[in-house]
Design a protein around this motif. Structure first.
Motif, mmCIF file in Angstrom:
data_model
loop_
_atom_site.group_PDB
_atom_site.id
_atom_site.type_symbol
_atom_site.label_atom_id
_atom_site.label_comp_id
_atom_site.label_asym_id
_atom_site.label_seq_id
_atom_site.Cartn_x
_atom_site.Cartn_y
_atom_site.Cartn_z
ATOM 1 N N LYS A 292 1.754 2.050 -9.499
ATOM 2 C CA LYS A 292 1.175 3.693 -9.403
ATOM 3 C C LYS A 292 -0.526 3.636 -9.060
ATOM 4 O O LYS A 292 -0.554 4.173 -7.987
ATOM 5 N N ALA A 293 -0.932 2.817 -9.828
ATOM 6 C CA ALA A 293 -2.679 2.873 -9.428
ATOM 7 C C ALA A 293 -2.800 2.379 -8.077
ATOM 8 O O ALA A 293 -3.677 2.948 -7.166
ATOM 9 N N ILE A 294 -2.173 1.332 -7.657
ATOM 10 C CA ILE A 294 -2.249 0.859 -6.177
ATOM 11 C C ILE A 294 -2.151 2.130 -5.165
ATOM 12 O O ILE A 294 -2.857 2.462 -4.331
ATOM 13 N N THR A 295 -0.833 2.817 -5.423
ATOM 14 C CA THR A 295 -0.807 3.774 -4.452
ATOM 15 C C THR A 295 -1.765 5.149 -4.478
ATOM 16 O O THR A 295 -1.837 5.565 -3.451
ATOM 17 N N GLU A 296 -2.139 5.048 -5.604
ATOM 18 C CA GLU A 296 -3.197 6.037 -5.715
ATOM 19 C C GLU A 296 -4.571 5.829 -5.191
ATOM 20 O O GLU A 296 -5.371 6.654 -4.767
ATOM 21 N N VAL A 297 -4.877 4.450 -4.899
ATOM 22 C CA VAL A 297 -6.124 3.943 -4.379
ATOM 23 C C VAL A 297 -6.079 3.765 -2.751
ATOM 24 O O VAL A 297 -6.849 3.748 -2.101
ATOM 25 N N ILE A 298 -4.786 3.012 -2.406
ATOM 26 C CA ILE A 298 -4.692 2.654 -0.956
ATOM 27 C C ILE A 298 -3.339 3.283 -0.438
ATOM 28 O O ILE A 298 -2.522 3.585 -1.175
ATOM 29 N N ASP A 299 -3.426 3.351 0.891
ATOM 30 C CA ASP A 299 -2.340 3.977 1.474
ATOM 31 C C ASP A 299 -1.124 2.947 1.666
ATOM 32 O O ASP A 299 -1.024 2.218 2.192
ATOM 33 N N THR A 300 -0.214 3.026 0.511
ATOM 34 C CA THR A 300 0.784 2.371 0.395
ATOM 35 C C THR A 300 1.764 2.875 -0.610
ATOM 36 O O THR A 300 1.557 3.977 -1.073
ATOM 37 N N THR A 301 3.255 2.291 -0.656
ATOM 38 C CA THR A 301 4.148 3.004 -1.606
ATOM 39 C C THR A 301 4.480 2.184 -2.632
ATOM 40 O O THR A 301 4.207 0.778 -2.585
ATOM 41 N N VAL A 302 5.118 2.544 -3.776
ATOM 42 C CA VAL A 302 5.547 1.640 -4.900
ATOM 43 C C VAL A 302 6.354 0.713 -4.377
ATOM 44 O O VAL A 302 6.667 -0.445 -4.686
ATOM 45 N N ASP A 303 7.217 1.092 -3.433
ATOM 46 C CA ASP A 303 8.218 0.100 -2.776
ATOM 47 C C ASP A 303 7.825 -1.045 -2.272
ATOM 48 O O ASP A 303 8.631 -1.948 -2.022
ATOM 49 N N HIS A 304 6.692 -0.905 -1.804
ATOM 50 C CA HIS A 304 5.943 -2.009 -1.196
ATOM 51 C C HIS A 304 5.384 -2.819 -2.094
ATOM 52 O O HIS A 304 4.829 -3.965 -1.819
ATOM 53 N N CYS A 305 5.071 -2.595 -3.292
ATOM 54 C CA CYS A 305 4.502 -3.505 -4.364
ATOM 55 C C CYS A 305 5.456 -4.603 -5.089
ATOM 56 O O CYS A 305 6.522 -4.224 -5.222
ATOM 57 N N LYS A 306 4.746 -5.497 -5.186
ATOM 58 C CA LYS A 306 5.796 -6.786 -5.590
ATOM 59 C C LYS A 306 5.056 -7.467 -6.713
ATOM 60 O O LYS A 306 3.653 -8.003 -6.309
ATOM 61 N N THR A 307 5.285 -7.660 -7.859
ATOM 62 C CA THR A 307 4.664 -8.430 -9.190
ATOM 63 C C THR A 307 5.478 -9.576 -9.596
ATOM 64 O O THR A 307 6.422 -9.561 -9.690
#
Length: 117
Positions: free
Chosen positions: A25-40
């Motif tokens: 969620k934090a990543i999507t608030e800072v850069i232009d991306t979506t949660v679906d693109h995040c991988k941990t």
């Protein structure tokens, strides 16, 4: 595109799912991306050492890899937000580190592999 690598002391007990959700969620608030693109990816380490080993601290090192082109301010804000999330999730003494690195847009590739045919 964002890849989040979390190296941590194996014995460290924290809610990995909630941590990943907050980071995504934090990543999507800072850069232009979506949660679906995040991988941990969580990588527990059986052995770790902080300093001379006498403090008994756990260790958590987070690297967030994003495509190049974001400002230094965006990368710093992302670092600060993730460090805040770590501090709220880790309840025992620990050495915490966060780094945001950039992937080269010309050479980075990512695909969703369907598996064997």
């Amino acid at each position: 595109m964002p890849q989040i690598l979390v190296d941590h002391s194996a014995e460290l007990d924290f809610d990995r799912t909630a941590f990943a959700d907050e980071v995504h969620k934090a990543i999507t608030e800072v850069i232009d991306t979506t949660v679906d693109h995040c991988k941990t990816l969580f990588r527990p380490a059986d052995h770790h050492r902080v300093g001379d080993g006498t403090t008994g601290e756990a260790a958590v090192l987070v690297e967030v890899k994003i495509l190049a082109g974001r400002t230094a301010e965006q990368r710093a804000e992302l670092t600060d937000r993730i460090l805040t999330i770590l501090r709220s999730r880790i309840t025992r003494p620990a050495a915490l580190g966060v780094q945001v690195t950039e992937l080269d847009r010309d050479t980075y590739r990512f695909v969703h592999h369907p598996g064997a045919h």
